[in-house]
Write an enzyme that holds these catalytic residues in place. Structure first.
Site, PDB file in Angstrom:
ATOM      1  N   CYS A   1      87.116 123.581 -62.023  1.00  0.00           N
ATOM      2  CA  CYS A   1      87.242 122.163 -62.377  1.00  0.00           C
ATOM      3  C   CYS A   1      87.884 121.516 -61.160  1.00  0.00           C
ATOM      4  O   CYS A   1      87.378 121.683 -60.054  1.00  0.00           O
ATOM      5  CB  CYS A   1      88.045 121.999 -63.645  1.00  0.00           C
ATOM      6  SG  CYS A   1      89.600 122.896 -63.687  1.00  0.00           S
TER       7      CYS A   1
ATOM      8  N   ASN B   1      89.200 114.930 -68.374  1.00  0.00           N
ATOM      9  CA  ASN B   1      90.439 115.423 -67.764  1.00  0.00           C
ATOM     10  C   ASN B   1      91.630 115.346 -68.718  1.00  0.00           C
ATOM     11  O   ASN B   1      91.518 114.880 -69.847  1.00  0.00           O
ATOM     12  CB  ASN B   1      90.726 114.662 -66.470  1.00  0.00           C
ATOM     13  CG  ASN B   1      90.976 113.178 -66.729  1.00  0.00           C
ATOM     14  OD1 ASN B   1      91.359 112.796 -67.835  1.00  0.00           O
ATOM     15  ND2 ASN B   1      90.750 112.365 -65.734  1.00  0.00           N
ATOM     16  N   ILE B   2      92.770 115.813 -68.242  1.00  0.00           N
ATOM     17  CA  ILE B   2      93.931 115.964 -69.125  1.00  0.00           C
ATOM     18  C   ILE B   2      94.409 114.623 -69.692  1.00  0.00           C
ATOM     19  O   ILE B   2      94.926 114.580 -70.799  1.00  0.00           O
ATOM     20  CB  ILE B   2      95.104 116.663 -68.395  1.00  0.00           C
ATOM     21  CG1 ILE B   2      95.519 115.902 -67.137  1.00  0.00           C
ATOM     22  CG2 ILE B   2      94.768 118.099 -68.066  1.00  0.00           C
ATOM     23  CD1 ILE B   2      96.859 116.356 -66.592  1.00  0.00           C
TER      24      ILE B   2
ATOM     25  N   GLY C   1      91.371 124.160 -61.239  1.00  0.00           N
ATOM     26  CA  GLY C   1      91.033 125.462 -61.811  1.00  0.00           C
ATOM     27  C   GLY C   1      92.124 126.050 -62.672  1.00  0.00           C
ATOM     28  O   GLY C   1      92.257 127.268 -62.739  1.00  0.00           O
TER      29      GLY C   1
END
Lengths: 654, 749
Positions: free
Chosen positions: A367, A304-305, A370
Site C-alpha cells: 500500500c 486510507n486510515i 505497507g
C-alpha cells in the site's frame, strides 16, 4: 457467560496486584487523582431512557470503577484508563453534571455526577490518566499476575516464528533467511529475520530497499507450498513519474522466478488508483508495468486510515442512537461506508487467495508504507489459504507474523500514548471484523469463536500485555518488552476453553480447503457484539453460540450428578446397575421395577428434544432420596439422557 | 448485458455456445419425445420445441435445449439433456418440478428484442418474436428462455398462450384447483386428512371453537354462536364464531355481524383479544349518533362481561399502521431488488444495497407491525386490558396483528399444528380475502401481501428466538410459495362462504355424491414427501416440558380495577393518516371517538414509552421459550429474509458455508443422539435384536456439497471438492420411535 461480568472479575484481581506491587508508579499516578471517590453518581443506560442506576464512582491509578448501590446485588463496571478514548463533559443540567466516556472497546458510558466540582476533577484526572506520555506509564509494565518469572518467560516463547516458517516449509531450496536487516540496519520497522529468494544477493536487497518507502523491501509473508506460490509484502516504490531501480526490478523478478509454476506474478496495490497517482507527485507511486518483466499490476481500492477512522466514527454515531428507526439505520450504515470498506478488504484478500491458491501465482502486496492495508490483506489472504490460521494457536501466529513483527504501528493506530490523533485508525479492528465475517460465513471451519476475537481486540487496546506495545520490533526491543511485561498469547492459551467454537470440526473436508467467502453486500452485517458488546439491553436474547455453550455446561453438570449418584449407590451397598455400567443388560428380577422406569423415560425422550431432556433430567436428578429404590429409579432415569448428551457433545466439541 | 445474438445473424454479438448443434437436437427430439408430467385435470395448451433455457451460472451464454409447454396450470420446460445433468435435489415438490412455474407464480414477463427488454402485456403481443423470453416469478426465480431456434409460429403461439394465461384476468372457476380436484375426484384427493399430531384445527365446526375457548380459558365469558350457519346472516363471517356471552343474537343481525366484537383469543388472566368491523357508514347524523351509541353499548357489554372488570382498549389499526396501499407499494419496490436478470444487474443493485433496502421501506413496515403487536401484547399481558382491534372490514391488518399477538404470547401457536390452526382461525375463518389479496384472478388492484407480511413478522421472531419455534424458516418459505399454487382451498377464496359455495357442484354432480373438496395447504403430503417435510421441523426447538401445564402457572394477578381513570384521553387520539383508506379511517374514528363512548374504554397516550419499559423488564428476566416472546424491533435487529428472497441468486450462495452448515451440524448431532437412544433402549429392552425404523427421513442424505441457500437452488457449479458427510437419520426426533417401547411394554410385563 456474558462478557462484562467476566471481565470485571478478571480486571479486579489484576488491579489488586498492580496496586500492591507497583506502589512507586502508582504514587506517581496518584498525583493526577484529586477526587478518588464520588458518591450518588447516576449511570444512564445508553438505549433505554428509563433505566438508570445510582452508585459510587472510584478512581484508581489504573481503573475507573463504578459500583452500583441501588440494587441488592450490586454490579460493578471497571473501565481501564487505557481503554478510554474520549471523555466528554456535557453542559450542567438540573440533576447534575453529565460525563460521557467513550472507550476504545466501544463501551459508551454516561454518568451524571451531582456536583460539578467532582465532575471537573474526575474529568481532568481521566484526561491525564487516559493519555500517558511515555511507554513506561502503560499498564503492561506494572501488571503482575500470579506467575513466576519462568512462566512469564515461557509465555513469550509460545509463538515462535521460526517454527512457523518451518511449518510453511521455509527455508527451502528457493527461499532463504536473510540477515540483511540484522540490527535493523536496512529497515528499522521490519523484523530482523526475513525471508527472500535465494537468488537475491544482499546488495540487491539493499538497493531495493532504498527504492521503497521507509526501506520496506519485498519480503516473504506466506508461502503456499501446495502451489509454490508466495505472498510477499513491501511498501510503495519511490518511482515518482519516471524513476527506476534495477535492483528493485531484479528483486521482483527473483520473487516471480521463485515460483516455478507460474511465469508471472501479481503486484497488488491495495490503494485506490487515485491515491496512488497522487503519491507520484511526492516521488512515490506504483510500479510501472513496462519496467518490470512478467508482472501483472492491479489496484484493489482500499481507502486510507483517515477514511476508515471517519467511517467507523459515523457508524457508531448512527448505531448509538436511541430508538433507531430502521430507515435511519440503513441510511446511516450505507452513508458511513463501513461495510463497504470491510467488503473491499475482504475482496482484496479473496482475490489474493484465489491467485495464490487457484492460479498458483505469487503476489506482491503493498500500500503506501505497507503496514496497514498490506497487513490486513496479507493476513486475511493467509487465513483463507491455510487452515492452521483458523485455529486458536494459528491465529496468534498470524497476528504475530503479519501484524506485530512486520511493524503495524499499534502504538499510533491505537493511540496508546498521547500522540497525533490523526494517526489513530481502526485498522486492526477492521481486520478482526473481517475475520468475524468469515466465521459467520463458515461457521464450522474456525476453531475459535467470536469471544476470542473480542478478547484479542480488548487487549490490543488495554495495554495490559506487552505484545502490542510500541510500533515496531526495534522499539519493543529497546523497551525490553519481553523482559518487563507478560505475553497475551500465554494468557489466551490458558483460557482457550472459553474461546472454542463448538461447531468446529477439523475433520470436515472443507476445513482444509481454501475458503472462498461471498462478498455480496447482503452477507455483510453490522457486528453488534463488537460495537455494542456492553449494551446488554439491545442484544438478541440468546445467540446460537451461547445456547450450545450452556448445553455443554449442562452436560458437565449431568456428569457430575451421575458421579454423585454413583457414589451414593456404592455407599448404600448396591452394585451399580447394568444400565449405568453400559454392559449388555442381564435381567435381574429385583431390578425389574427400575427397568420399567427407565423404559418410560426412553419413551418420553424420543418425543422431546435434547434441551428439554437435559433440563428435565436435571430436575429429576435433584431428587435426593434416601431410599435405595428411589435412588435407583432416579439414576436409571438420568442415565440414558446422559449417555446421549455426553457423546453427542463430545462429538460437537472435538 | 450478455445476450443472444440477434436472429438476423448480421451482428457479431456474442452468442451462446451450445453443446450440440441444432441438427443434432432435431434428431434427438425425434428419438426422444418428451412427455410432460401432467397432473389430473391438467391440459396442455401450447408448446414449442427447440427452446433454450439459459442458465445464469454460465453467464447466460449456455443452456439446455428442450421443450417449453404451457398448460392450464403451469409453464414447464422439459429437457432430455437436463435430466442427465440433474443434480440430486433434496428439495422436491410433487406438484411442481424445478423447471415448472405455476401460472399464478409469474410476476412479470419480458421479451428481449435486439437486446432491449420490453414487458409483454396481454393484448399487446407484437408480431415480432422476441429472441428471448424472461419470466420473473413471485417466488423470485428468473427464467431465461431463448427462442432463436424455435419455429416462428410455435414461438408466437407459445408467447401468446403464456401471456394470455399468466396475465389476463380469469374467473374463479377457471382456477386450476377445480379441474384438478374434479379430475382427481375421489381417487387421489380424499377428504381432508391431516397427519399432524395433534391435528390442525380447521375451525369449521363448533367443536374446534369450543376446544380453543376451553384451551385459553375463555369459556366462561364467551359463547360460540351458530346463528350464521349456512351464512344466513353474513357472507363475511364464518359459520361459527365466538362472541361475548351477553351479545344477543339480535345484535349480530342488526349490522350483519359488523360492530360486534368477535373473540380471537383469551389471555389466561381473563382479558381477551377481540376484533370488530366498523358498522356501515350512516346516512345522516342521527343515524351515526345511533351507531355510536351502539358501539358504546357493545363495548360496555364487553367491559361488564368479565367476572372481573377489565379495562377495554380500542385500537384502530388503520390509523397507526401503514395503509394497505403503502404496504403494497413498499413490497413491490422491495421485491424488485431481488428480481435481477443477470449477474451484471445484480452487482448494480448490490452497490446500493442498503439504501435500496431503505428506499423500499419494507423492513420499516415489518417493524411497525411488530411494534403494534408489542403494544397490544403489553396491554394484555401487563395492564390486563381487553383489546378490541378495529378495522373497516376486520380482515386484513386485524388478522395480521391478532395472529402476531397470539404467536408472541401463546407458545401453542409456535408449534406447527398450532401455527396452522392459528392461520385457520384468524385468516381463513377471519375471512381474509386471499383471492383478492393474492390477486389470483388478476382482475383487480386489491393485491396486498398482507399474509406475506405476517409470515415476514413471524420470520423475524423466529430468527430472534430460534428455539421457541417448532418450525423452521424453510417451512415459512414453502408456505409462502404455496400461496401461488392454485390448488389449496386455504388461499383460494375471499371467505369460507365463497369457498363453500364454490365447492358445491352442479346438480348432476351432486347427484353422483362426489364431493368436490379442495385440499387444504396443510395437507403437506400433496406437495411433499416425508423427507422434505422433515425440513419443516426445527431441530433446536425446545419441546414443551412435560410437567408444564398448557399455560404458564404463575400469573400476574388481575388488577381488580372497578373504577376507571376519570378522564379517558381518547379525545386526542391520533389522527388521520394519509392513504387510500383514509376516508374509511376517518369514518371509523368518527364513529368510535366522536364522543366519550364508554367509561370502559381507555386509550393510552404514551404507548411507546410503556411498551419500551415493558420490553426492558421482560428482557431482564431469563428467557423462557414457552412464555412470552417479545420481538426486538430496533433498526439493527430486523433482517432480510435471505432464504426467501435470495435463494435463487447464485451470486449470494456461499458454497459450504452459511447457517445451513450449522443446521446441518445440529441435525448430525440429533442423529447421533437418536442412534444412541436406540442403543440404550435396546440394551434396556434386551430382547430387542434389530434396530427398528432406522432410516426413514433423510433430508440431508442426498445433498451434495451444501450451499447457504439449502434446500433451494442447488449448486450446479462443477465442484471438485469432496462431499460433506451429512446426517442420514432424522427420523427419531419426529416420533417414529414412539411405538417401540410400547411393543416392548408387554414383553417386560
Amino acid at each position: 457467560m456474558y462478557a462484562p461480568a467476566r471481565r470485571f472479575a478478571q480486571a479486579r484481581c489484576l488491579c489488586t496486584y498492580a496496586l500492591a506491587r507497583d506502589f512507586e508508579q502508582a504514587r506517581f499516578k496518584m498525583e493526577h487523582i484529586r477526587t478518588p471517590k464520588v458518591e450518588q453518581v447516576k449511570c444512564l443506560d445508553r438505549f433505554s431512557s428509563k433505566k438508570s442506576t445510582t452508585g459510587t464512582l472510584h478512581l484508581t491509578t489504573t481503573h475507573l470503577i463504578y459500583r452500583e448501590t441501588t440494587t441488592d446485588s450490586p454490579k460493578e463496571i471497571w473501565i481501564m484508563h487505557h481503554h478510554i478514548a474520549v471523555v466528554e463533559k456535557l453542559p450542567l443540567t438540573a440533576v447534575g453534571c453529565p460525563l460521557v466516556i467513550h472507550c476504545k472497546n466501544f463501551r459508551v458510558i454516561h454518568f451524571i455526577i451531582p456536583r460539578e466540582r467532582d465532575c471537573h476533577d474526575i474529568f481532568n484526572s481521566l484526561l491525564k490518566l487516559s493519555r500517558p506520555v511515555k511507554y513506561d506509564d502503560l499498564y503492561a509494565f506494572s501488571y503482575t499476575p500470579k506467575k513466576t518469572e519462568y512462566e512469564r518467560m515461557m509465555g513469550w516463547k509460545v509463538v515462535n516464528l521460526n517454527d512457523e516458517y518451518q511449518r510453511m516449509r521455509i527455508p527451502n531450496d528457493i527461499w532463504q533467511l536473510t540477515d540483511v536487516n540484522r540490527g535493523y540496519k536496512v529497515c528499522d520497522t521490519y523484523p530482523t529475520e526475513l525471508y527472500v529468494p535465494r537468488s537475491v544477493s544482499k546488495p540487491i536487497i539493499v538497493g531495493s530497499s532504498k527504492f521503497r518507502s521507509k526501506g520496506r523491501f519485498p519480503a516473504l509473508s506466506y508461502f503456499f507450498h501446495q502451489t509454490q506460490a508466495a505472498i510477499c509484502r513491501c511498501s510503495q516504490p519511490l518511482s515518482g513519474f519516471s524513476a527506476r531501480c534495477l535492483e528493485d526490478e531484479h528483486m521482483l523478478q527473483a520473487i516471480s522466478k521463485a515460483n516455478p509454476n507460474s511465469h508471472f506474478m501479481y503486484v497488488m496495490d491495495t490503494r485506490p488508483k487515485l491515491n496512488a497517482i497522487a503519491n507520484r507527485a511526492a516521488g512515490k507511486g506504483y510500479e510501472n508495468e513496462d519496467n518490470y518483466s512478467n508482472i501483472r499490476f492491479k489496484f484493489v481500492g482500499i481507502e486510507n486510515i483517515h477514511v476508515m477512522r471517519a467511517s467507523l466514527q459515523k457508524v457508531n454515531e448512527v448505531c448509538g442512537t436511541k430508538e433507531l428507526s430502521l430507515n435511519d439505520f440503513l441510511i446511516g450504515l450505507e452513508s458511513s461506508g463501513w461495510l463497504r470498506h470491510i467488503k473491499a478488504v475482504l475482496d482484496a484478500a479473496t482475490s489474493l487467495a484465489k491467485a495464490v491458491g487457484r492460479e498458483g501465482a505469487s503476489v506482491l502486496v503493498h500500500c503506501s508504507d505497507g503496514w496497514d492495508r498490506t497487513a490486513q490483506v496479507c493476513s486475511l489472504g493467509s487465513l483463507l489459504l491455510d487452515p492452521y490460521y483458523r485455529t486458536i494457536k494459528g491465529f496468534m501466529v498470524l497476528i504475530e507474523k503479519d501484524w506485530i513483527t512486520f511493524g503495524h504501528k499499534f502504538a499510533e493506530r491505537c493511540g496508546q500514548l498521547d500522540g497525533d490523533p490523526k494517526e489513530i485508525s481502526p485498522v486492526f479492528t477492521q481486520f478482526i471484523e473481517c475475520v468475524w465475517h468469515l466465521t459467520e460465513q463458515f461457521p464450522r471451519v474456525f476453531e475459535y469463536s467470536e469471544t476470542y476475537l473480542l478478547e484479542i481486540h480488548e487487549h490490543v487496546h488495554s495495554c495490559q500485555f506487552g505484545n502490542f506495545i510500541g510500533n515496531c520490533q526495534k522499539e519493543r526491543e529497546a523497551m525490553k518488552i519481553q523482559q518487563k511485561t507478560h505475553s497475551l498469547w500465554s494468557f489466551l492459551l490458558e483460557n482457550q476453553h472459553k474461546y472454542l467454537n463448538p461447531l468446529y470440526d477439523c475433520n470436515l473436508p472443507c476445513a482444509h480447503e481454501v475458503l472462498e467467502p461471498n462478498t455480496v453486500s447482503f452477507n455483510f452485517k453490522f457486528w453488534r457484539c463488537m460495537y455494542h458488546q456492553f449494551d446488554i439491553t439491545i442484544h438478541p436474547r440468546q445467540s446460537q453460540l451461547s445456547r450450545i455453550l450452556t448445553f455443554i455446561e449442562q452436560n458437565n453438570q449431568l456428569e457430575m450428578e451421575a458421579k454423585k449418584l454413583e457414589e451414593q449407590i456404592i455407599k448404600l451397598g448396591q452394585k451399580p446397575c447394568a444400565v449405568y455400567s453400559r454392559e449388555p443388560f442381564h435381567p435381574v428380577s429385583r431390578l425389574s421395577r427400575m427397568l420399567k422406569a427407565s423404559e418410560t423415560v426412553c419413551k418420553e425422550e424420543q418425543q422431546t428434544t435434547v434441551e428439554s431432556n437435559s433440563i428435565r433430567t436435571l430436575e429429576d436428578g435433584n431428587i435426593s432420596g434416601d431410599e435405595c429404590k428411589e435412588l435407583k429409579a432416579t439414576f436409571s432415569k438420568t442415565e440414558p439422557t446422559l449417555v446421549n448428551l455426553e457423546l453427542g457433545m463430545a462429538k460437537m466439541t472435538c | 448485458m450478455l445476450s443472444l445474438g440477434s436472429g438476423g445473424g448480421k451482428t457479431a454479438k456474442p452468442s451462446f455456445v451450445s453443446y450440440v448443434s441444432p441438427e443434432e437436437i432435431k434428431k434427438e427430439n425425434v428419438n426422444d419425445e418428451l412427455k410432460p408430467h401432467l397432473l389430473p385435470g391438467e391440459i396442455l395448451i401450447c408448446e414449442a420445441n427447440t427452446v433454450v433455457k439459459l442458465s445464469r451460472e454460465d453467464s447466460l451464454q449456455r443452456g439446455f435445449y428442450g421443450k417449453l409447454i404451457c398448460t392450464n396450470f403451469k409453464i414447464s420446460f422439459l429437457s432430455a439433456e437436463q435430466l442427465l445433468d440433474e443434480v440430486e435435489q433434496s428439495y422436491r415438490n410433487k406438484l411442481m418440478g424445478e423447471n415448472d412455474i405455476s401460472l399464478h407464480c409469474v410476476d412479470q414477463i419480458f421479451g428481449v428484442y435486439d437486446d432491449k427488454k420490453k414487458p409483454l402485456l396481454p393484448g399487446a403481443v407484437k408480431n415480432k418474436i422476441p429472441e428471448k423470453l424472461l419470466l420473473y416469478c413471485k417466488d423470485f426465480r428468473v427464467f431465461h428462455f431463448g427462442l432463436r431456434y424455435t419455429k416462428e409460429e410455435d414461438a408466437r403461439r407459445l408467447i401468446q398462450g403464456i401471456v394470455h394465461h399468466c396475465l389476463n384476468p380469469t374467473s374463479l372457476k377457471c382456477l386450476f384447483a377445480f379441474p384438478y380436484v374434479g379430475a382427481a375426484g375421489g381417487l387421489k384427493v380424499g377428504p381432508i386428512r391431516i397427519e399432524d399430531d395433534p391435528p390442525t384445527m380447521m375451525f369449521e365446526s363448533k367443536n374446534d371453537w369450543r376446544g380453543e375457548l376451553d384451551r385459553t380459558g375463555g369459556l366462561l365469558t364467551y359463547r360460540i354462536i351458530s346463528i350464521n350457519e349456512n351464512y344466513k346472516i353474513s357472507t363475511r363471517l364464518p359459520q361459527f364464531f365466538a362472541v361475548p356471552l351477553s351479545v344477543a343474537d339480535d345484535d349480530i343481525k342488526k349490522y350483519k355481524g359488523k360492530g360486534i366484537p368477535l373473540w380471537c383469543w383469551s389471555h389466561p388472566s381473563g382479558c381477551a383479544l377481540l376484533k370488530m368491523a366498523a358498522v356501515p357508514e350512516a346516512a345522516d347524523d342521527s343515524a351515526s349518533q345511533m351507531d355510536k351509541g351502539w358501539i358504546e353499548r357493545q363495548l360496555h357489554i364487553l367491559g361488564e362481561a368479565h367476572p372481573i372488570n377489565y379495562m377495554v382498549r380500542t385500537e384502530i389499526l388503520s390509523a397507526t399502521l401503514p395503509t394497505l396501499q403503502e404496504i403494497q407499494a413498499s413490497y413491490s419496490r422491495f421485491k424488485q431488488l431481488f428480481l435481477t436478470e443477470n449477474a451484471a444487474e445484480f452487482w448494480e443493485t448490490d452497490i446500493k444495497w442498503l439504501s435500496a433496502l431503505e428506499n423500499s421501506n419494507w423492513l420499516e413496515v415489518i417493524r411497525q407491525c411488530l411494534k403494534k403487536a408489542l403494544d397490544i401484547v403489553e396491554c394484555l399481558e401487563h395492564k390486563n386490558t381487553t383489546v378490541v382491534l378495529m378495522e373497516e372490514n376486520c380482515c386484513d391488518l386485524c388478522c395480521l396483528v391478532a395472529s402476531l399477538v397470539q404467536v408472541i404470547i401463546d407458545p401453542h401457536f409456535r408449534t406447527i399444528s398450532g401455527f396452522q390452526s392459528l392461520i385457520q382461525k384468524e385468516w381463513v375463518m377471519g375471512c381474509h380475502c386471499f383471492l383478492d389479496r393474492c390477486n389470483l384472478l388478476r382482475n383487480n388492484d386489491k393485491e396486498v401481501p398482507v399474509f406475506l407480511l405476517f409470515l415476514e413478522c413471524v420470520w423475524q421472531l423466529l430468527q430472534q428466538h430460534p428455539p421457541a419455534f417448532e418450525f423452521t424458516e424453510t417451512y415459512l418459505t414453502i408456505l409462502s410459495d404455496s400461496m401461488y399454487i392454485p390448488i389449496f382451498s386455504t388461499f383460494l377464496f375471499n371467505s369460507p362462504c365463497q369457498r363453500d359455495n364454490n365447492q358445491m357442484l352442479d346438480e348432476d354432480q351432486r347427484m353422483l355424491s362426489r364431493s368436490l373438496k379442495l385440499p387444504s395447504v396443510w395437507e403437506w403430503s400433496v406437495q411433499f414427501e416425508n423427507s422434505v417435510q422433515a425440513l419443516f421441523y426445527n431441530p433446536v426447538y425446545v419441546g414443551k416440558p412435560k410437567t408444564d401445564k398448557i399455560r404458564r402457572t404463575q400469573r400476574v394477578k388481575p388488577q381488580r380495577q372497578m373504577s376507571l381513570p376519570s378522564s379517558p384521553s381518547y379525545h386526542n387520539r391520533p389522527t388521520s393518516k394519509k392513504g387510500f383508506f383514509r376516508e374509511e379511517t376517518d369514518h371509523l374514528i368518527k364513529t368510535f371517538l366522536g364522543k366519550k363512548i364508554s367509561r370502559w374504554t381507555v386509550t393510552t397516550e404514551d404507548h411507546s414509552v410503556n411498551y419500551r419499559q415493558f420490553y426492558d423488564d421482560w428482557r431482564s428476566k431469563p428467557v423462557d421459550h414457552h412464555g412470552l416472546l417479545l420481538p426486538q424491533y430496533d433498526g439493527p435487529a430486523l433482517k432480510v429474509w435471505g432464504q426467501r428472497y435470495l435463494r435463487w441468486i447464485p451470486e449470494v450462495q456461499i458454497p459450504g458455508g452459511g447457517s445451513t452448515i450449522t443446521l446441518n451440524k445440529i441435525f448430525e448431532i440429533m442423529d447421533e443422539i437418536n442412534t444412541l437412544q436406540t442403543k440404550v433402549s435396546q440394551r434396556v429392552l434386551k430382547r430387542q435384536t434389530s434396530s427398528p425404523s432406522s432410516d426413514v427421513f433423510t433430508p440431508f442424505h442426498q445433498a451434495s456439497r451444501l450451499s447457504s441457500t439449502f434446500p433451494f437452488g442447488t449448486i450446479r457449479r462443477q465442484s471438485i471438492k469432496p462431499r460433506i458427510p451429512v446426517s442420514t437419520n432424522l427420523s427419531m426426533s419426529f416420533g417414529s420411535m414412539e411405538n417401540l417401547p410400547d411393543e416392548e411394554d408387554l414383553g417386560v410385563l
